[in-house]
Design a protein around this motif. Structure first.
Motif, PDB file in Angstrom:
ATOM      1  N   UNK A  32       0.893  -1.096  -0.106  1.00  0.00           N
ATOM      2  CA  UNK A  32       0.048   0.053  -0.121  1.00  0.00           C
ATOM      3  C   UNK A  32       0.805   1.086  -0.130  1.00  0.00           C
ATOM      4  N   UNK A  33       1.960   1.302   0.815  1.00  0.00           N
ATOM      5  CA  UNK A  33       2.629   2.379   1.169  1.00  0.00           C
ATOM      6  C   UNK A  33       3.796   2.677  -0.176  1.00  0.00           C
ATOM      7  N   UNK A  34       4.485   1.723  -0.752  1.00  0.00           N
ATOM      8  CA  UNK A  34       5.521   1.982  -1.886  1.00  0.00           C
ATOM      9  C   UNK A  34       4.780   1.646  -3.248  1.00  0.00           C
ATOM     10  N   UNK A  35       3.836   0.819  -3.194  1.00  0.00           N
ATOM     11  CA  UNK A  35       3.270   0.676  -4.764  1.00  0.00           C
ATOM     12  C   UNK A  35       3.861  -0.465  -5.335  1.00  0.00           C
ATOM     13  N   UNK A  36       4.468  -1.353  -4.595  1.00  0.00           N
ATOM     14  CA  UNK A  36       5.136  -2.761  -4.973  1.00  0.00           C
ATOM     15  C   UNK A  36       4.089  -3.429  -5.410  1.00  0.00           C
ATOM     16  N   UNK A  37       4.192  -4.401  -5.929  1.00  0.00           N
ATOM     17  CA  UNK A  37       3.288  -5.667  -6.293  1.00  0.00           C
ATOM     18  C   UNK A  37       4.027  -6.992  -6.009  1.00  0.00           C
ATOM     19  N   UNK A  38       3.171  -7.883  -5.429  1.00  0.00           N
ATOM     20  CA  UNK A  38       4.001  -9.231  -4.897  1.00  0.00           C
ATOM     21  C   UNK A  38       3.195 -10.521  -5.296  1.00  0.00           C
ATOM     22  N   UNK A  39       3.795 -11.286  -6.075  1.00  0.00           N
ATOM     23  CA  UNK A  39       3.000 -12.532  -6.527  1.00  0.00           C
ATOM     24  C   UNK A  39       2.785 -13.232  -5.148  1.00  0.00           C
ATOM     25  N   UNK A  40       1.627 -13.906  -5.030  1.00  0.00           N
ATOM     26  CA  UNK A  40       1.341 -14.510  -3.661  1.00  0.00           C
ATOM     27  C   UNK A  40       0.336 -15.785  -3.898  1.00  0.00           C
ATOM     28  N   UNK A  93      -5.399   6.736  -1.440  1.00  0.00           N
ATOM     29  CA  UNK A  93      -4.137   7.290  -1.896  1.00  0.00           C
ATOM     30  C   UNK A  93      -3.746   8.282  -0.902  1.00  0.00           C
ATOM     31  N   UNK A  94      -4.480   9.092  -0.261  1.00  0.00           N
ATOM     32  CA  UNK A  94      -4.066  10.308   0.801  1.00  0.00           C
ATOM     33  C   UNK A  94      -3.496   9.442   1.911  1.00  0.00           C
ATOM     34  N   UNK A  95      -4.125   8.414   2.518  1.00  0.00           N
ATOM     35  CA  UNK A  95      -3.683   7.683   3.520  1.00  0.00           C
ATOM     36  C   UNK A  95      -2.211   7.069   3.545  1.00  0.00           C
ATOM     37  N   UNK A  96      -2.183   6.286   2.086  1.00  0.00           N
ATOM     38  CA  UNK A  96      -0.991   5.971   1.879  1.00  0.00           C
ATOM     39  C   UNK A  96       0.295   6.782   1.517  1.00  0.00           C
ATOM     40  N   UNK A  97       0.036   8.141   1.244  1.00  0.00           N
ATOM     41  CA  UNK A  97       0.915   8.934   0.997  1.00  0.00           C
ATOM     42  C   UNK A  97       1.410   9.844   2.328  1.00  0.00           C
ATOM     43  N   UNK A  98       0.561   9.350   3.503  1.00  0.00           N
ATOM     44  CA  UNK A  98       0.873  10.322   4.744  1.00  0.00           C
ATOM     45  C   UNK A  98       2.362   9.796   5.042  1.00  0.00           C
ATOM     46  N   UNK A  99       3.192  10.820   5.369  1.00  0.00           N
ATOM     47  CA  UNK A  99       4.829  10.320   5.617  1.00  0.00           C
ATOM     48  C   UNK A  99       4.451   9.800   7.057  1.00  0.00           C
TER      49      UNK A  99
END
Length: 153
Positions: A32-40, A93-99
């Motif tokens: 959520x925070x960094x926008x990476x994607x992980x196969x799972x 998006x706003x929550x994820x961008x919160x430092x």
């Protein structure tokens, strides 16, 4: 980049089955925070669900687009529902961008997948065309990194 968290947060107290897996929650928080994607591949209620973990806002964006593309242009209900998904997308998006938001945030309670398929022994995966999927972390009983695939032979 360092991820700051307390390793004690990864431990589920003995006898507390209602608490989700701390490590899985950390993975979802990072997605959520960094926008990476992980196969799972997840185990839930006797089934395997396999796909790619995506950020919460990407899930709402994709579902909103399905509503927009599947509704007639003059469909007020479809437009209203698409707007609800847009509001959730913006909020995430706003929550994820919160430092100040920690990747191990207690509010991370859902996992979102794209290309999700369900696997049951002896059966072809369903659906044939993978979908987006959302689930409560507390309902996941196990996971492994990597996405299942069907051997075409």
């Amino acid at each position: 980049m360092a991820i700051d968290f307390n390793p004690e947060d990864l431990i589920t107290p003995i006898g507390r089955d209602d608490i989700n897996d701390g490590f899985l929650r950390l993975l979802v928080g990072c997605v959520n925070k960094f926008g990476i994607q992980i196969p799972i591949t997840l185990h839930a209620h006797g089934m395997l669900i396999s796909g790619i973990v995506i950020a919460n806002h990407k899930f709402f964006e994709a579902e909103r687009n399905k509503i927009i593309n599947g509704s007639p242009k003059d469909d007020d209900a479809g437009s209203a529902l698409a707007e609800v998904f847009q509001q959730w997308q913006t909020r995430m998006e706003q929550e994820n961008a919160d430092p100040d938001k920690d990747v191990f945030d207690d509010r991370v309670t859902f996992i979102h997948l794209r290309e999700a398929q369900f696997f049951v022994p002896g059966q072809a995966p369903i659906p044939q065309r993978p979908i987006h999927w959302r689930a409560k972390l507390a309902e996941i009983s196990g996971f492994s990194l990597g996405q299942l695939a069907v051997d075409p032979s």
